[in-house]
Write a protein that holds these residues in place. Structure first.
Motif, PDB file in Angstrom:
ATOM      1  N   GLN A  56       0.754  -1.359   0.102  1.00  0.00           N
ATOM      2  CA  GLN A  56      -0.183   0.099  -0.120  1.00  0.00           C
ATOM      3  C   GLN A  56       0.991   1.223   0.018  1.00  0.00           C
ATOM      4  OE1 GLN A  56      -3.038   0.155   2.974  1.00  0.00           O
ATOM      5  NE2 GLN A  56      -4.007  -1.942   2.590  1.00  0.00           N
ATOM      6  N   PRO A  57       1.477   1.511  -1.180  1.00  0.00           N
ATOM      7  CA  PRO A  57       2.303   2.771  -1.115  1.00  0.00           C
ATOM      8  C   PRO A  57       1.811   4.057  -0.598  1.00  0.00           C
ATOM      9  CG  PRO A  57       2.039   1.885  -3.223  1.00  0.00           C
ATOM     10  CD  PRO A  57       1.271   0.836  -2.345  1.00  0.00           C
ATOM     11  N   SER A  58       0.477   4.064  -0.892  1.00  0.00           N
ATOM     12  CA  SER A  58      -0.108   5.356  -0.695  1.00  0.00           C
ATOM     13  C   SER A  58      -0.196   5.553   0.644  1.00  0.00           C
ATOM     14  CB  SER A  58      -1.564   5.215  -1.217  1.00  0.00           C
ATOM     15  OG  SER A  58      -2.414   4.411  -0.597  1.00  0.00           O
ATOM     16  N   GLN A  59       0.089   4.790   1.730  1.00  0.00           N
ATOM     17  CA  GLN A  59       0.024   5.132   3.277  1.00  0.00           C
ATOM     18  C   GLN A  59       1.014   5.988   3.617  1.00  0.00           C
ATOM     19  OE1 GLN A  59      -1.905   3.925   5.769  1.00  0.00           O
ATOM     20  NE2 GLN A  59      -3.356   3.126   4.262  1.00  0.00           N
ATOM     21  N   PRO A  60       0.775   7.068   4.513  1.00  0.00           N
ATOM     22  CA  PRO A  60       1.750   8.026   4.886  1.00  0.00           C
ATOM     23  C   PRO A  60       2.861   7.488   5.807  1.00  0.00           C
ATOM     24  CG  PRO A  60      -0.243   8.306   6.000  1.00  0.00           C
ATOM     25  CD  PRO A  60      -0.547   7.445   5.058  1.00  0.00           C
ATOM     26  N   LEU A  61       4.110   8.468   5.913  1.00  0.00           N
ATOM     27  CA  LEU A  61       4.931   7.940   6.921  1.00  0.00           C
ATOM     28  C   LEU A  61       4.522   8.721   8.128  1.00  0.00           C
ATOM     29  CD1 LEU A  61       8.129   8.432   4.769  1.00  0.00           C
ATOM     30  CD2 LEU A  61       7.169   6.291   5.428  1.00  0.00           C
ATOM     31  N   PRO A  62       5.113   8.170   9.406  1.00  0.00           N
ATOM     32  CA  PRO A  62       4.796   8.913  10.559  1.00  0.00           C
ATOM     33  C   PRO A  62       5.549  10.136  10.819  1.00  0.00           C
ATOM     34  CG  PRO A  62       6.054   6.916  11.008  1.00  0.00           C
ATOM     35  CD  PRO A  62       5.860   7.038   9.637  1.00  0.00           C
ATOM     36  N   HIS A  63       5.296  10.973  11.446  1.00  0.00           N
ATOM     37  CA  HIS A  63       5.946  12.335  11.563  1.00  0.00           C
ATOM     38  C   HIS A  63       6.206  12.318  13.279  1.00  0.00           C
ATOM     39  CE1 HIS A  63       4.811  13.825   7.613  1.00  0.00           C
ATOM     40  NE2 HIS A  63       3.610  13.505   8.069  1.00  0.00           N
ATOM     41  N   PHE A  64       7.251  12.460  13.459  1.00  0.00           N
ATOM     42  CA  PHE A  64       8.317  12.426  14.706  1.00  0.00           C
ATOM     43  C   PHE A  64       8.396  13.803  15.179  1.00  0.00           C
ATOM     44  CE2 PHE A  64       8.989   8.157  13.116  1.00  0.00           C
ATOM     45  CZ  PHE A  64       8.332   7.493  13.952  1.00  0.00           C
ATOM     46  N   THR A  65       7.749  14.484  15.696  1.00  0.00           N
ATOM     47  CA  THR A  65       7.800  16.008  16.167  1.00  0.00           C
ATOM     48  C   THR A  65       8.316  16.093  17.720  1.00  0.00           C
ATOM     49  OG1 THR A  65       5.436  16.203  16.787  1.00  0.00           O
ATOM     50  CG2 THR A  65       6.160  16.888  14.414  1.00  0.00           C
ATOM     51  N   GLN A  66       8.855  17.309  18.026  1.00  0.00           N
ATOM     52  CA  GLN A  66       9.493  17.729  19.479  1.00  0.00           C
ATOM     53  C   GLN A  66       7.866  18.487  19.920  1.00  0.00           C
ATOM     54  OE1 GLN A  66      12.869  19.777  19.000  1.00  0.00           O
ATOM     55  NE2 GLN A  66      14.163  18.110  18.559  1.00  0.00           N
TER      56      GLN A  66
END
Length: 298
Positions: A56-66
């Protein structure tokens, strides 16, 4: 209901992992055997995550924020990684003190701990039927692992190690679920990311520790490549099942159904380790089935 097949698969893989760890623990220390669980699991977890994105290449990557959420997520990952290392090392120590089934049975106090801690601190809601399943499952584990003879045959040290192992496994599972929920990705991507991060951190911590304190232990694992690989592979496959199931359902219900692992453990003890089953096993198996039905209906 997708959590059910994932849990059954995880329990089957974990039963085999424990069996291979028991064999490895006869020659190596607890820390070395614990590392065997993770040493090859990282690449397998990475391959699994890559396969999901390929599918499922359309799935987003997670965002690791401060942010507060980002720091909380990091705390859950670190806590889960450290607690699982401690829980595994304690269980390996149990294998060295008592027989295989008793060691697993003591460590499986995880389900009742997960229910208590989940309700008290993690907002878990369990119906009366769910609580009934947790209690019946705990009784079943006691029967199947021979813990009815605890007061006569098991030392206080063994009991303390078993309870500590179960508590550590419960905290690991609860923090894994919380981390998966914080990522807020589609199933099973959250669980796969948490799995990769936890295993990678565990491998880094254990390799660094053994490299400094006991380099000979690393050599011991290298000299036993087949058994080390079997421990790692079954461990990672089991973790995929556990992490996926816990991202879908409460830890208490997942771990109660996962007590079916004790049935697999008994079968392995009988046919792999040639241990004769006790007469009370049929009652324990009946209770396991009853507990499983309760949590599935709950």
């Amino acid at each position: 209901m997708l959590w059910i097949p994932f849990t059954l698969f995880a329990a089957f893989m974990q039963a085999w992992r424990n069996a291979f760890q028991k064999q490895l623990s006869q020659d190596l220390g607890a820390t070395s055997v614990t590392l065997a669980r993770f040493i090859l699991a990282g690449p397998i977890a990475a391959l699994y995550l890559w396969g999901l994105y390929y599918w499922q290449p359309s799935q987003p990557l997670p965002h690791f924020t401060q942010t507060h959420t980002g720091y909380l997520f990091a705390a859950y990952i670190i806590g889960a990684a450290v607690c699982q290392i401690a829980a595994t090392a304690l269980m390996v120590r149990l294998f060295q003190l008592r027989n295989y089934a008793v060691g697993v049975g003591l460590a499986k106090s995880e389900a009742i701990w997960a229910a208590i801690l989940g309700v008290a601190f993690f907002g878990t809601l369990l119906s009366p039927l769910g609580w009934l399943g947790v209690v019946i499952g705990s009784l079943a584990v006691g029967l199947l692992s021979g813990l009815r003879h605890v007061t006569a045959h098991v030392s206080p040290k063994t009991l303390i190690l078993g309870v500590a192992s179960g508590l550590s496994f419960a905290l690991t599972s609860l923090w894994v679920r919380e981390a998966s929920l914080l990522l807020a990705l589609d199933f099973p991507f959250s669980a796969a990311w948490v799995l990769l991060l936890v295993i990678s951190l565990q491998t880094l911590l254990l390799v660094s520790w053994l490299g400094i304190r006991d380099p000979a232990s690393l050599t011991g694992l290298i000299k036993r490549p087949t058994l080390t690989a079997l421990v790692s592979i079954t461990s990672c496959l089991g973790s995929i099942g556990w992490f996926s199931a816990m991202s879908l359902e409460s830890v208490a219900l997942v771990k109660t159904l996962g007590q079916i692992e004790v049935l697999f453990t008994l079968l392995i003890s009988t046919y792999y380790f040639k241990v004769k089953l006790a007469r009370q096993d049929k009652w324990g198996l009946a209770l396991i089935v009853l507990a499983a039905l309760c949590v599935m209906w709950a």
